[in-house]
Design a protein around this motif. Structure first.
Motif, short mmCIF file in Angstrom:
data_model
loop_
_atom_site.label_atom_id
_atom_site.label_comp_id
_atom_site.label_asym_id
_atom_site.label_seq_id
_atom_site.Cartn_x
_atom_site.Cartn_y
_atom_site.Cartn_z
N VAL A 1 -2.15 -4.96 -10.35
CA VAL A 1 -1.59 -4.69 -9.02
C VAL A 1 -2.27 -3.49 -8.39
CG1 VAL A 1 0.49 -3.96 -7.79
CG2 VAL A 1 0.63 -5.74 -9.54
N LEU A 2 -2.47 -2.42 -9.17
CA LEU A 2 -3.11 -1.22 -8.65
C LEU A 2 -4.54 -1.50 -8.19
CD1 LEU A 2 -2.89 1.79 -8.08
CD2 LEU A 2 -3.58 2.23 -10.45
N ALA A 3 -5.27 -2.30 -8.98
CA ALA A 3 -6.65 -2.63 -8.61
C ALA A 3 -6.69 -3.45 -7.33
CB ALA A 3 -7.32 -3.38 -9.75
N VAL A 4 -5.75 -4.39 -7.18
CA VAL A 4 -5.72 -5.21 -5.96
C VAL A 4 -5.38 -4.35 -4.75
CG1 VAL A 4 -4.47 -7.06 -4.78
CG2 VAL A 4 -5.21 -7.36 -7.16
N LEU A 5 -4.39 -3.48 -4.88
CA LEU A 5 -3.95 -2.65 -3.76
C LEU A 5 -5.04 -1.67 -3.32
CD1 LEU A 5 -0.24 -1.85 -4.73
CD2 LEU A 5 -1.07 -3.46 -3.00
N THR A 6 -5.85 -1.22 -4.26
CA THR A 6 -6.91 -0.25 -3.92
C THR A 6 -8.26 -0.93 -3.71
OG1 THR A 6 -7.30 0.17 -6.28
CG2 THR A 6 -5.76 1.64 -5.12
N LYS A 7 -8.25 -2.28 -3.71
CA LYS A 7 -9.44 -3.07 -3.38
C LYS A 7 -10.62 -2.79 -4.31
CE LYS A 7 -8.05 -3.37 1.47
NZ LYS A 7 -8.44 -3.14 2.88
N ARG A 8 -10.30 -2.70 -5.61
CA ARG A 8 -11.38 -2.53 -6.60
C ARG A 8 -11.56 -3.89 -7.29
NH1 ARG A 8 -9.66 2.29 -5.36
NH2 ARG A 8 -10.88 4.15 -5.85
#
Length: 338
Positions: free
Chosen positions: A70-77
């Motif tokens: 989720v964190l990677a998706v939200l920060t577009k990584r």
């Protein structure tokens, strides 16, 4: 003179390259940690303390593995998100099948056998509650672990011998005693004693209209510390194989292992399936249940059945005086020839 120009809001400061870099590093570290856990689970790499103990908590790790995704998706990584998604899928493949009933497999037509297992915690479980569960669930076969002389006397006084009059009993001081109680006739097949001094009562059961049933009240050595991991693996490896052309085999009890342990999956590979897994109740925890424990529950009490056996229902019941819940399963046995 009053200015008519609009005041524009200040733009939020862009994240500094250093801050972005550290967030990326943190994401990769989280993904790597979950990837190692998933690999250990998928390939059965757990070995020694504390890996064996930690792998029991794989369902919780599976849920937590969503956080870096989720964190990677939200920060577009993109690449951390791709890696995190692969890890999450690996966890899901291991865990989710236990939550899904194998209803498409159907239940064969045959005699019903209702079984239950309870670890009495050195004979201290509430005997009245055990007998009540036996009666309310119309239990035909009860496997008992940590069965002591005191526990045997307490169960007798509570009326268990009236409900299940046939018994193969091997009471022992401490945690190594074992017993099988039955509504149907039993034949004593002895006490399987392991090098660890743990042991299992063995019996055959004559259920009207069914093939002969062979049952053991399972209780291998617990991997409670680094010195006991070896005996745990050895005791589980010594569990008997199913006999697809012979008696119906049932292994019922406290396995001190979850389906995430390779040692238990090796037992299943001998011709068994886990009743809770078949019924879609494989994530229902059975230990610990006791006010002294403050750790998440895990599923270490099982009903393993010959693959010819159908499963209608699995239920878990709390029992006062023990740190284990009782496991109940309604099984359908293959018919006897003729």
């Amino acid at each position: 003179m009053v200015s008519t120009e609009e005041t524009l809001p200040l733009a939020a400061p862009a994240a500094t390259p250093g801050r972005r870099r550290w967030l990326t590093v943190l994401l990769w570290l989280l993904v790597a940690a979950f990837a190692v856990w998933a690999a250990a689970r998928v390939f059965g790499l757990e070995s020694g303390f504390p890996t064996v103990q930690l792998i029991a908590f794989t369902p919780y790790a599976a849920v937590l593995s969503l956080a870096p995704l989720v964190l990677a998706v939200l920060t577009k990584r993109v690449w951390p998100a791709v890696a995190a998604a692969v890890v999450t899928v690996a966890f899901a493949a291991c865990v989710l099948p236990r939550w899904i009933s194998d209803s498409d497999a159907g239940v064969p037509d045959g005699p019903t056998l209702r079984v239950m297992s309870v670890n009495m915690l050195i004979g201290g479980a509430d005997p009245g509650q055990i007998v009540s569960l036996v009666r309310s669930g119309a239990v035909d076969l009860l496997a008992v672990q940590e069965y002591t002389d005191e526990g045997r006397t307490a169960l007798h006084q509570a009326g268990l011998d009236d409900a299940l009059p046939n018994v193969v009993a091997y009471p022992r001081p401490g945690v190594t005693g074992s017993a099988v109680y039955s509504r149907f006739p039993l034949t004593d097949k002895g006490y399987r004693r392991f090098a660890s001094d743990f042991g299992q009562a063995q019996a055959t059961v004559r259920v009207p209209g069914a093939l002969e049933v062979y049952v053991e009240s399972v209780h291998p050595c617990a991997p409670s510390d680094g010195d006991r991991d070896t005996c745990w693996v050895t005791d589980l490896a010594a569990q008997p194989a199913a006999t697809p052309d012979g008696p119906v085999n049932l292994l019922i009890g406290d396995f001190n292992a979850t389906l995430d342990h390779a040692a238990l999956r090796h037992v299943l590979a001998k011709g068994y399936h886990d009743a809770a897994d078949v019924a879609g109740a494989g994530l229902t925890t059975s230990w610990p249940y006791d006010e002294r424990w403050y750790i998440p529950g895990v599923t270490i009490d099982h009903v393993l059945t010959d693959e010819r056996v159908g499963v209608r229902k699995v239920a878990i019941h709390r029992v006062v005086g023990t740190d284990h819940k009782a496991v109940f399963a309604e099984l359908v046995l293959p018919k006897a020839d003729g």
